[in-house]
Design an enzyme around this catalytic site. Structure first.
Site, PDB file in Angstrom:
ATOM      1  CE  LYS A  42      39.805  21.095  -2.692  1.00 19.27           C
ATOM      2  NZ  LYS A  42      39.850  22.448  -3.277  1.00 19.27           N
ATOM      3  NE  ARG A 145      41.803  27.298  -9.044  1.00 22.17           N
ATOM      4  CZ  ARG A 145      41.816  26.786  -7.819  1.00 22.17           C
ATOM      5  NH1 ARG A 145      42.910  26.199  -7.354  1.00 22.17           N
ATOM      6  NH2 ARG A 145      40.764  26.850  -7.034  1.00 22.17           N
ATOM      7  CE1 TYR A 267      66.990  -0.888  -5.535  1.00 18.22           C
ATOM      8  CE2 TYR A 267      65.310   0.263  -4.264  1.00 18.22           C
ATOM      9  CZ  TYR A 267      65.684  -0.792  -5.074  1.00 18.22           C
ATOM     10  OH  TYR A 267      64.761  -1.741  -5.421  1.00 18.22           O
ATOM     11  CG  MET A 315      57.363   1.068  -5.075  1.00 20.00           C
ATOM     12  SD  MET A 315      57.066  -0.115  -6.384  1.00 20.00           S
ATOM     13  CE  MET A 315      58.005   0.594  -7.720  1.00 20.00           C
TER      14      MET A 315
HETATM   15  C1  LIG Z   1      39.889  23.372  -2.209  1.00 21.53           C
HETATM   16  C2  LIG Z   1      39.016  24.572  -2.167  1.00 21.53           C
HETATM   17  C3  LIG Z   1      38.584  25.119  -0.942  1.00 21.53           C
HETATM   18  C4  LIG Z   1      39.090  24.637   0.405  1.00 21.53           C
HETATM   19  O1  LIG Z   1      40.379  25.155   0.639  1.00 21.53           O
HETATM   20  P1  LIG Z   1      41.155  24.896   2.003  1.00 21.53           P
HETATM   21  O2  LIG Z   1      42.359  25.749   1.906  1.00 21.53           O
HETATM   22  O3  LIG Z   1      41.493  23.439   2.036  1.00 21.53           O
HETATM   23  O4  LIG Z   1      40.248  25.281   3.119  1.00 21.53           O
HETATM   24  C5  LIG Z   1      37.628  26.150  -0.994  1.00 21.53           C
HETATM   25  N1  LIG Z   1      37.186  26.627  -2.172  1.00 21.53           N
HETATM   26  C6  LIG Z   1      37.620  26.155  -3.359  1.00 21.53           C
HETATM   27  C7  LIG Z   1      37.108  26.742  -4.627  1.00 21.53           C
HETATM   28  C8  LIG Z   1      38.563  25.127  -3.400  1.00 21.53           C
HETATM   29  O5  LIG Z   1      39.002  24.669  -4.573  1.00 21.53           O
END
Ligand SMILES: *Cc1c(COP(=O)(O)O)cnc(C)c1O
Length: 374
Positions: A42, A145, A267, A315
């Site tokens: 992701k 969540r 700055y 920046m």
């Molecule tokens: C992001 C995520 C993971 C991976 O977590 P890491 O700590 O990066 O290994 C696994 N399961 C879910 C549901 C996640 O959102």
């Protein structure tokens, strides 16, 4: 050489795909051969580039990939298809939203169903097209969540026959504090998860993120879902780290100039020179994910020597005091932003954050290079 490194831009990220594959294999070796090891890609593969990483991992035998959104999933699907890697599954953590059913179906994506609404949406679509559709069921065991809460879970258990129009591939949940090995919440969640699984007797399960893979076999079930560990960061911040570092972050030295005692740098004029100095300006800034909060804290590596970053982070550029660098070191046009004296974990500490946030904020301007021994 440097032109290749930066292209027309001024910073670059070099990703070692072999190291990512080695880390995936290492995490895979922690669980039994019956447990599949997925890969969390992701947020564009934690900032390093989802496509190249997924292809390398798929070629190494990884068959399951997780992304957050439908958009990430479609992009990944296209890449994987182009390479003929047709036996890979793409799981979508946010699940199927209103009006996304058809896209999930046409791209053969697997939604993680997070509540009864998503479940009935996917079931309705399955009935409409007359095909059993693949899905993961996500139960909340402590995150508050995503995932079905206890009430919803109980309802579903009473109405299990509704799931007949789905092909539920895994039951999953997510750990709250797996990186704190001693935290009793880990076992509480494990017990609650096992209780749930007894109500779905024959279905495979998945609980562990990276840190969870290190909690022992009880936490592995039929699939683990590591992310950060694949990218070389130990989830528990261990000094003994068998994971290989996977990327370097570099920027171009744009200019080196002399400055006088009393001159102020950057700055706000926050840094006043106490001596005649040599100041290097480097083409990286907060727009590239080099946080403004690093002012006065970070160091960079030039020609093998460490120099302090001084004055405010702009920046598009930062300034470093290179007065003490030897002439040879200044022949290079490249500065390393993460290095042996200032690693990712140290930077995260200085920013009061975690390596995840720094990596996923790595900017789009940095050209990504992928390194792989073939
Ligand atoms: C992001 C995520 C993971 C991976 O977590 P890491 O700590 O990066 O290994 C696994 N399961 C879910 C549901 C996640 O959102």
């Amino acid at each position: 050489m440097a032109h290749q490194l930066f292209g027309y831009g001024d910073s670059s990220i070099t990703v070692d795909l072999d190291a990512i594959v080695a880390n995936w294999r290492y995490i895979d070796s922690l669980s039994s051969f019956k447990t599949k090891t997925a890969a969390m890609v992701k947020a564009d593969g934690y900032g390093l580039g989802c496509s190249s990483i997924a292809i390398a991992l798929a070629n190494a035998g990884c068959k399951i990939f997780f992304v957050a959104s439908l958009e990430e999933a479609i992009n990944l699907k296209k890449t994987i298809q182009l390479r003929g890697l047709n036996d890979c599954s793409i799981m979508v953590l946010h699940g199927v939203q209103n009006n996304q059913e058809k896209d999930f179906f046409t791209h053969q994506l697997v939604p993680v169903l997070n509540d009864l609404e998503q479940i009935s949406r996917w079931i309705n679509f399955a009935k409409k097209i007359g095909t059993a559709l693949p899905a993961l069921l996500h139960f909340d065991t402590g995150m508050t969540r995503l995932g079905l809460d206890t009430k919803q879970a109980n309802w579903l258990i009473q109405n299990k026959q509704d799931l007949d129009s789905l092909n539920v591939q895994y039951i999953m949940s997510h750990l709250v504090s797996a990186e704190l090995v001693e935290d009793p919440i880990n076992f509480k969640q494990l017990i609650q998860f096992k209780k749930l699984l007894r109500c779905f007797a024959s279905l495979p399960a998945s609980l562990a993120n990276s840190a969870g893979t290190m909690l022992g076999n009880d936490f592995h079930f039929q699939m683990t879902r590591p992310g950060i560990s694949l990218y070389g960061v130990h989830p528990c911040n261990k000094t003994i780290n068998k994971l290989q570092p996977t990327f370097s972050w570099k920027a171009r030295i744009l200019q080196v100039r002399s400055a006088a005692i009393g001159d102020k740098v950057g700055y706000g004029g926050t840094f006043e020179l106490q001596r005649e100095s040599l100041i290097a300006t480097i083409g990286i800034g907060y727009a590239d994910g080099y946080s403004r909060q690093l002012s006065g804290k970070a160091s960079i590596l030039i020609g093998g020597q460490t120099v302090p970053v001084i004055g405010r982070i702009s920046m598009d550029s930062i300034t470093a005091d290179v007065t003490e660098l030897d002439q040879n070191s200044l022949l290079t046009d490249t500065a390393q932003l993460i290095h042996q004296d200032y690693g990712l974990e140290r930077m995260a500490l200085d920013l009061k954050t975690i390596p995840y946030e720094i990596m996923t904020n790595l900017g789009h301007r940095a050209k990504r290079h992928y390194y792989e021994r073939v």
